[in-house]
Design a protein around this motif. Sequence first.
Motif, PDB file in Angstrom:
ATOM      1  N   ALA A 238     -13.765   0.701 -10.234  1.00  0.00           N
ATOM      2  CA  ALA A 238     -12.573   0.794 -10.926  1.00  0.00           C
ATOM      3  C   ALA A 238     -11.592   2.043 -11.163  1.00  0.00           C
ATOM      4  N   THR A 239     -12.334   3.060  -9.837  1.00  0.00           N
ATOM      5  CA  THR A 239     -11.022   3.770  -9.752  1.00  0.00           C
ATOM      6  C   THR A 239     -10.333   3.718  -8.201  1.00  0.00           C
ATOM      7  N   TRP A 240     -10.877   2.680  -7.547  1.00  0.00           N
ATOM      8  CA  TRP A 240     -10.078   2.648  -6.230  1.00  0.00           C
ATOM      9  C   TRP A 240      -9.589   0.779  -6.070  1.00  0.00           C
ATOM     10  N   GLY A 241     -10.270   0.322  -7.453  1.00  0.00           N
ATOM     11  CA  GLY A 241      -9.548  -1.142  -7.134  1.00  0.00           C
ATOM     12  C   GLY A 241     -10.449  -1.989  -5.731  1.00  0.00           C
ATOM     13  N   PRO A 242     -10.514  -3.531  -5.707  1.00  0.00           N
ATOM     14  CA  PRO A 242     -11.014  -3.992  -4.689  1.00  0.00           C
ATOM     15  C   PRO A 242      -9.839  -4.181  -4.022  1.00  0.00           C
ATOM     16  N   MET A 243     -10.570  -3.901  -2.669  1.00  0.00           N
ATOM     17  CA  MET A 243     -10.070  -3.665  -0.960  1.00  0.00           C
ATOM     18  C   MET A 243     -10.869  -5.129  -0.127  1.00  0.00           C
ATOM     19  N   ALA A 244     -10.306  -5.625   0.465  1.00  0.00           N
ATOM     20  CA  ALA A 244      -9.867  -6.294   1.898  1.00  0.00           C
ATOM     21  C   ALA A 244      -9.979  -5.273   2.885  1.00  0.00           C
ATOM     22  N   ARG A 245     -11.327  -5.459   3.931  1.00  0.00           N
ATOM     23  CA  ARG A 245     -11.631  -4.451   4.530  1.00  0.00           C
ATOM     24  C   ARG A 245     -11.988  -5.067   5.981  1.00  0.00           C
ATOM     25  N   THR A 246     -11.494  -6.567   5.625  1.00  0.00           N
ATOM     26  CA  THR A 246     -12.411  -7.052   7.366  1.00  0.00           C
ATOM     27  C   THR A 246     -10.392  -8.263   7.715  1.00  0.00           C
ATOM     28  N   MET A 247      -9.614  -7.085   8.268  1.00  0.00           N
ATOM     29  CA  MET A 247      -8.547  -8.187   7.615  1.00  0.00           C
ATOM     30  C   MET A 247      -7.717  -8.324   9.769  1.00  0.00           C
ATOM     31  N   ARG A 248      -7.364  -9.846   9.561  1.00  0.00           N
ATOM     32  CA  ARG A 248      -6.752 -10.371  10.694  1.00  0.00           C
ATOM     33  C   ARG A 248      -5.635 -10.905  10.649  1.00  0.00           C
ATOM     34  N   LEU A 249      -5.020 -10.067  11.622  1.00  0.00           N
ATOM     35  CA  LEU A 249      -3.376  -9.913  11.556  1.00  0.00           C
ATOM     36  C   LEU A 249      -3.283 -11.828  13.165  1.00  0.00           C
ATOM     37  N   SER A 250      -2.379 -12.496  12.996  1.00  0.00           N
ATOM     38  CA  SER A 250      -2.684 -13.623  13.558  1.00  0.00           C
ATOM     39  C   SER A 250      -1.176 -14.056  13.087  1.00  0.00           C
ATOM     40  N   GLY A 251      -0.490 -14.968  13.976  1.00  0.00           N
ATOM     41  CA  GLY A 251       0.313 -15.821  14.174  1.00  0.00           C
ATOM     42  C   GLY A 251       0.594 -16.385  15.320  1.00  0.00           C
ATOM     43  N   ALA A 252       2.410 -16.624  15.216  1.00  0.00           N
ATOM     44  CA  ALA A 252       2.598 -16.863  16.597  1.00  0.00           C
ATOM     45  C   ALA A 252       2.646 -16.045  17.629  1.00  0.00           C
ATOM     46  N   THR A 253       2.454 -16.340  18.923  1.00  0.00           N
ATOM     47  CA  THR A 253       2.203 -15.650  19.731  1.00  0.00           C
ATOM     48  C   THR A 253       3.264 -14.732  20.233  1.00  0.00           C
ATOM     49  N   ALA A 254       3.311 -14.313  20.873  1.00  0.00           N
ATOM     50  CA  ALA A 254       4.565 -13.854  21.566  1.00  0.00           C
ATOM     51  C   ALA A 254       5.990 -14.429  22.218  1.00  0.00           C
ATOM     52  N   GLY A 255       7.122 -14.410  21.115  1.00  0.00           N
ATOM     53  CA  GLY A 255       8.278 -15.357  20.679  1.00  0.00           C
ATOM     54  C   GLY A 255       9.151 -15.022  22.901  1.00  0.00           C
ATOM     55  N   PRO A 256      10.207 -16.000  23.059  1.00  0.00           N
ATOM     56  CA  PRO A 256      10.837 -16.176  23.655  1.00  0.00           C
ATOM     57  C   PRO A 256      11.068 -14.321  24.596  1.00  0.00           C
ATOM     58  N   ALA A 257      11.141 -13.565  23.182  1.00  0.00           N
ATOM     59  CA  ALA A 257      11.921 -12.410  24.364  1.00  0.00           C
ATOM     60  C   ALA A 257      11.466 -11.223  25.039  1.00  0.00           C
ATOM     61  N   SER A 258       9.677 -12.199  24.491  1.00  0.00           N
ATOM     62  CA  SER A 258       8.388 -11.225  25.812  1.00  0.00           C
ATOM     63  C   SER A 258       8.212 -12.427  27.103  1.00  0.00           C
ATOM     64  N   ALA A 259       9.023 -13.519  26.801  1.00  0.00           N
ATOM     65  CA  ALA A 259       9.073 -14.097  28.613  1.00  0.00           C
ATOM     66  C   ALA A 259       9.201 -13.938  29.865  1.00  0.00           C
ATOM     67  N   SER A 260       9.985 -12.500  29.805  1.00  0.00           N
ATOM     68  CA  SER A 260      10.872 -12.188  30.800  1.00  0.00           C
ATOM     69  C   SER A 260      10.130 -12.226  32.057  1.00  0.00           C
ATOM     70  N   GLY A 261       8.806 -12.090  31.913  1.00  0.00           N
ATOM     71  CA  GLY A 261       8.335 -11.426  33.118  1.00  0.00           C
ATOM     72  C   GLY A 261       8.850 -10.893  34.478  1.00  0.00           C
ATOM     73  N   ARG A 262       9.280  -9.408  33.315  1.00  0.00           N
ATOM     74  CA  ARG A 262       9.572  -8.577  34.131  1.00  0.00           C
ATOM     75  C   ARG A 262       8.397  -7.681  34.235  1.00  0.00           C
ATOM     76  N   SER A 263       8.116  -6.473  35.384  1.00  0.00           N
ATOM     77  CA  SER A 263       6.923  -5.454  35.178  1.00  0.00           C
ATOM     78  C   SER A 263       7.047  -4.668  34.675  1.00  0.00           C
TER      79      SER A 263
END
Length: 468
Positions: free
Chosen positions: A325-350
């Motif tokens: 009644a004070t705090w409101g309802p809460m989502a407390r087990t959230m999971r972030l997901s989606g597409a994996t790292a895009g082309p910008a992260s695929a350069s393979g550099r060290s």
Amino acid sequence: MSGPTELELAGQVVELVRQLGGPAAQADAVVTRADLALTRFANSAIHQNVAESTVGVRLRLHLDGRTAAGSGSVVTTDGLRALVERTVAAARLCPPDPGWPGLTAPTPTPDAPPVDEATAYAEPDQRADRVGAFVAAAGGLSTAGYCRTAHRSSAFANSAGHTASGRSAEAAMDGIARRDGADGVARRCADRLSDLDGAELGAHAAAKARAAADPVELPPGHYEVVFEPAAVADLLQNLSWYGFNGKRYAERQSFAEPGVAQFDRAVTLVDDPLGASGLPFDAEGTARRAVTLVEAGTTRAVAHDRRTAAEAGTQSTGHAVAGGATWGPMARTMRLSGATAGPASASGRSTTGAAAGAVVDADTAALVSGVERGLLVSDLWYTRVLDPKSLVVTGLTRNGVWLIEDGTVVRAVRDLRFTESYPRALGPGAVLGLGARPVRQPDRVDGAWWTAPSLRLASWHFTGGASG
């Protein structure tokens, strides 16, 4: 187990309400038996091992148009009667409650994942073994942190005839390694204590501490960033508390606009309490289930309990919490997901610079490799909301920040203060990549967790050094 069960105790409370409040009284009761244990270490040695086993009772009562709540831990007949008597007395003194949504009707409760009994009844030496492995893997660096286990058995009953029961268990480890005033962190949450590898966490924390030596000062400004899962957990927590909260949404204090593409298409946010060992019902007895809050960038829902759902003309999503009644309802087990790292992260550099060493895992390294110039951030802390509506938050980095140049982590950076709108930073076009491996992070209290991979963002506003 001797004595009455949690469900029997909850039923006794409801029956006492009928006797003391009359047939018109409406009530629900939750009884929870909690076994919590904590092994804490500092200066590379265990200095505290504590455990407690408690039984708590929460009662919510609606009488003559007025609502009151009470709680207690004395579960004798006299103790339960005293709890009901004082709650009835409080209800008669409360102001009218025209928004009372009524009680949860009898409904089936979903099956929760099985509880790992070894975790539920873990012994101190099992936690100590993981602490010892963490300390040994740090290779002589000073370490501190904790390993904890939690087991809860909970039951619900109300005067409408609805009952529910369930169990949950959890293990978590959070530790730092320190070298010359520089800290590296590693933390993890799991359904099974056996899934926590103290040596892996200790080695990771130590590598980060060694890589954080001799930090340089950077000017404030907007930087591209790669956030590790510990930092992403803070984003999820604040999005939950202030954004996807049905009470704040009703009060127009939330940024959320269901049906609007408010986030980058790479972002999907799901609250999934039964994706791990969680209770199958909320504080009002409503069945819990996975709820998609954001789907491919579009806000789909906010969390509701019965009160906020009634105001919105919809159904509870199973997110009622004690004190809602004070705090409101809460989502407390959230999971972030989606597409994996895009082309910008695929350069393979060290991503291994001379100053940084093995500062990131392979999953984070894939994101770092695509950054021309930016910052790698381990953790956020002391975050405070400046504007709830736009969710502008200020806070600090901690436990390691590094400069990235040409896809390589080149050197440590002093901690920075930031001021940023979390929804804006995750907005359309702002997410440049997500790691492929989600990591479950413990909340400050057990029973909540945040699961996310590393995250690459186009811009984050740093406003100064840690001192101002």
